[in-house]
Motif scaffolding. Structure first.
Motif, PDB file in Angstrom:
ATOM      1  N   LYS A 136      55.081  69.921 -21.578  1.00 23.75           N
ATOM      2  CA  LYS A 136      54.906  71.570 -21.584  1.00 23.75           C
ATOM      3  C   LYS A 136      56.038  72.101 -20.565  1.00 23.75           C
ATOM      4  O   LYS A 136      56.237  73.188 -20.712  1.00 23.75           O
TER       5      LYS A 136
ATOM      6  N   HIS B  65      50.777  67.447 -24.719  1.00 22.13           N
ATOM      7  CA  HIS B  65      51.279  68.607 -24.236  1.00 22.13           C
ATOM      8  C   HIS B  65      51.659  68.737 -22.950  1.00 22.13           C
ATOM      9  O   HIS B  65      52.463  69.301 -22.225  1.00 22.13           O
TER      10      HIS B  65
ATOM     11  N   SER C 150      56.602  72.279 -27.112  1.00 25.67           N
ATOM     12  CA  SER C 150      55.113  72.046 -27.340  1.00 25.67           C
ATOM     13  C   SER C 150      54.820  70.599 -27.794  1.00 25.67           C
ATOM     14  O   SER C 150      55.529  70.134 -28.683  1.00 25.67           O
TER      15      SER C 150
END
Length: 352
Positions: free
Chosen positions: A318, A314, A154
């Motif tokens: 991700k 992110h 993350s």
């Protein structure tokens, strides 16, 4: 540092060290990590290696040259509050000189079995392999390790992070004991829990409300150089990010400096305070980006990602999952089943 030759296999020899010699550090400094996915270099290897708990290095030599490494970190881990002896593998790497020749696959069984010879107690062995690194996955699987679960990456970023006046640095033994007890309870349902990297450099911070800790985390400063990212978005990021002044504050592949967060605690309902803590730590270190790693089934991760606005970074990271591969020694099937069904705990330090 004593070098013990375990065995020879044709042109190659396997050596064992208690600790990490300089020649292995130089080898690891030259390694670009990743394969089919992102490819990147760690630029603080020597600093991090010096902080690894009880490292045992198994190195593949061709003559006097190091061609491959596996560092086994010997430390207890917890699962459901129960402690187990454990070795986890870091710096599992091979040089370009032997890649594609089947050397790592051929020798990996001997390398990984050699660490088990003298173990009499129940032991967990595990390694983390990036999802896109199919070759390393096959090598570790060939050595008898099976997939235990997935760790998600993350990102958290702010272009202009603001200093937070309410941050409390955890320094005293009493405060450290308070945090450790809190985290042990918070992650009691998890597996592979270890807090070896907490309080390094006094970098654990909390936010309190009426004396109670409502948010906390440890940070580690990291520096990578990213050589390649997968997909169209990755190619655009590699080409455009260094040229755009505001964007390269968050991600500059030529010098990607960021914080790694771990030991994350957030009292339910205080996710805004956790976001303030993250932002305040970025401001403290004059950076704009952070990464943290949590198990795919971790309920704390799901709650944080639902409530905390992650920021632009992110989108870059991700899909950068890692698989945790594990093997077990001397354990009953019921114990193994209990361990495998729990959400994973991940230490950011082990990914930096």
């Amino acid at each position: 540092m004593q070098k013990q030759i375990l065995f020879n296999d044709g042109h190659y020899a396997i050596a064992r060290f208690e600790g990490i010699p300089d020649e292995a550090i130089q080898f690891l400094d030259s390694i670009a990590w990743g394969s089919e996915g992102a490819v990147y270099e760690h630029k603080n290897t020597k600093e991090h290696i010096g902080l690894i708990p009880r490292p045992i290095l198994l190195a593949i030599y061709e003559g006097d040259a190091v061609r491959g490494t596996a560092v086994f970190c010997h430390t207890p881990v917890a699962a459901g509050g129960k402690s187990y002896n454990c070795y986890y593998i870091r710096y599992f790497a091979s040089s370009p000189a032997i890649r594609g020749k089947g050397v790592m696959k051929k020798i990996s069984v001997e390398v990984m079995e050699s660490i088990r010879y003298n173990e009499s107690e129940k032991t967990i062995y595990f390694a983390c392999v990036e999802r896109a690194n199919k070759s390393s996955y096959k090598v570790v699987q060939h050595a008898g390790y099976n997939k235990l679960g997935t760790v998600k990456t993350s990102g958290f970023s702010r272009f202009f992070p603001r200093a937070q006046p309410d941050l409390e640095q955890i320094v005293s033994p009493e405060a450290r004991g308070e945090v450790l007890a809190l985290l042990q309870e918070h992650y009691r349902p998890h597996t592979l829990v270890q807090f070896n990297s907490l309080f390094l450099h006094d970098h654990y911070f909390v936010i309190r409300k009426e004396g109670e800790i409502i948010a906390g985390c440890q940070y580690h400063r990291a520096h990578w150089v990213v050589n390649r990212m997968e997909g169209l978005f990755g190619k655009l990021a590699m080409n455009l990010a260094p040229r755009i002044p505001v964007l390269n504050k968050v991600f500059n592949p030529n010098r990607f400096e960021f914080l790694g967060f771990e030991g994350i605690y957030c009292k339910p309902g205080y996710e805004d305070s956790l976001a303030q803590l993250f932002e305040g730590l970025l401001a403290r270190e004059n950076l704009s980006s952070a990464l943290y790693w949590m198990g795919a089934t971790c309920p704390h991760r799901a709650r944080i990602e639902e409530k905390v606005r992650p920021g632009l970074l992110h989108a870059f990271v991700k899909d950068s999952d890692a698989y945790v591969m594990a093997a077990f020694h001397g354990m009953e099937p019921a114990e193994i089943e209990d361990i495998t069904e729990r959400p994973l705990y991940a230490s950011a330090f082990d990914y930096l």
